[in-house]
Design an enzyme around this catalytic site. Structure first.
Site, short mmCIF file in Angstrom:
data_model
loop_
_atom_site.label_atom_id
_atom_site.label_comp_id
_atom_site.label_asym_id
_atom_site.label_seq_id
_atom_site.Cartn_x
_atom_site.Cartn_y
_atom_site.Cartn_z
N MET A 1 110.42 34.54 14.11
CA MET A 1 109.03 34.93 13.87
C MET A 1 108.71 36.15 14.70
O MET A 1 109.03 36.22 15.88
CB MET A 1 108.08 33.79 14.24
CG MET A 1 108.27 32.56 13.37
SD MET A 1 107.72 32.82 11.70
CE MET A 1 108.98 31.99 10.78
N CYS A 2 108.15 37.02 14.10
CA CYS A 2 107.92 38.34 14.75
C CYS A 2 107.15 38.20 16.07
O CYS A 2 106.59 37.15 16.36
CB CYS A 2 107.11 39.25 13.84
SG CYS A 2 107.63 39.25 12.13
N ARG A 3 107.13 39.24 16.80
CA ARG A 3 106.37 39.34 18.05
C ARG A 3 105.54 40.62 17.97
O ARG A 3 106.01 41.63 17.45
CB ARG A 3 107.29 39.47 19.27
CG ARG A 3 108.41 38.44 19.36
CD ARG A 3 107.98 37.16 20.04
NE ARG A 3 107.20 36.31 19.16
CZ ARG A 3 106.60 35.18 19.54
NH1 ARG A 3 106.68 34.78 20.79
NH2 ARG A 3 105.92 34.46 18.69
N ASN A 114 102.05 38.03 12.59
CA ASN A 114 103.17 37.24 13.09
C ASN A 114 103.02 35.85 12.49
O ASN A 114 102.06 35.16 12.80
CB ASN A 114 103.11 37.23 14.63
CG ASN A 114 103.93 36.15 15.27
OD1 ASN A 114 103.59 35.67 16.33
ND2 ASN A 114 105.01 35.75 14.64
#
Ligand code: GLN
Length: 250
Positions: A1-3, A114
């Site tokens: 999962m993106c940051r 996100n």
């Protein structure tokens, strides 16, 4: 999962904000400390948006941030008083392209997501259908994040309060797709709004500067975790937390 991470404060170099901190976004791309929503690395691209006197400028790539040989040099040479950056871990099934990397932009706005819209794309087809057809035809990428940005952008055009816009989009998407993770960040270069729904989020308030990030980039005890289902409303001097009351619990 993106940051992701947004900075508001006196001019600081992109390197000082993203590369130099011991757990900065650069390191979070390969060694994040809090991936509670799953995933391991954020290697499907990155994006940096920063404000110049003429408005925001973006630098995005579909490659891992650590593989960009020119970034350290660019980062040392470029300073800004407002920066929104993100490293991406593509949701399975979504394309790995530059156009799918946050930040998304329109005018003075920069936006990042996100998380994931559960049941994509069917769960939110009805919501998408409420957008003008041209907005759908000009989506930057066929991803949940790009659709969320289209929804936010459309509502920003008619609602004066960006916080209410983010809260409204979160509420509507959670109603249609209750298991979604919706950490959204929006900035106009002066203020920032950030939701915590399903993923970690922290705030570092400091004298005359403020950072909101998916996870703390150093061990400064001043980092304050944002509880789930809250909206951070910030400028460089202070922030408040609002309940995302309209949200349905999942
Ligand atoms: N679902 C979004 C994408 O694939 C965001 C991914 C994430 O937060 N990991 O672009």
């Amino acid at each position: 999962m993106c940051r992701h991470q947004v900075y508001l404060g006196p001019p600081a170099s992109l390197a000082a904000l993203l590369i130099d901190p011991p757990y900065g976004l650069h390191r979070q791309s390969w060694a994040p400390r809090d991936m509670r929503g799953g995933g391991t690395v954020n290697a499907d691209g990155f994006g940096i948006g920063w404000y110049t006197p003429d408005g925001p400028v973006r630098y995005r790539r579909a490659a891992p941030i650590w593989a960009d040989a020119g970034l350290a040099e660019l980062g040392r040479a470029t300073s800004a008083g407002a920066v929104l950056a993100a490293v991406r871990s593509a949701t399975p099934g979504m394309p790995v392209t530059e156009a799918a990397c946050a930040p998304f932009t329109d005018g003075r706005w920069l936006f990042s997501h996100n998380g994931v819209v559960s049941g994509w794309p069917g769960s939110v087809a009805g919501l998408a259908a409420t957008l003008p057809v041209t907005d759908l035809l000009t989506l930057e990428a066929p991803t949940d994040s790009a659709l969320l940005w289209a929804m936010v952008r459309h509502r920003l055009h008619r609602d004066a309060d960006p916080g209410a816009v983010l809260a409204g989009v979160v509420a509507d998407v959670l109603e249609a797709a209750p298991r979604s993770r919706l950490n959204l960040v929006l900035t106009d270069g002066e203020r920032a709004w950030a939701s915590a729904v399903g993923h970690s989020l922290s705030v570092l308030p400091g004298p005359g500067r403020l950072i909101v990030a998916s996870e703390p980039f150093d061990d400064d005890p001043a980092w304050a975790p944002v509880p789930d289902r809250r909206l951070v409303v910030a400028d460089r001097h202070a922030y408040t937390l609002e309940d995302l009351c309209g949200s349905t619990s999942s």
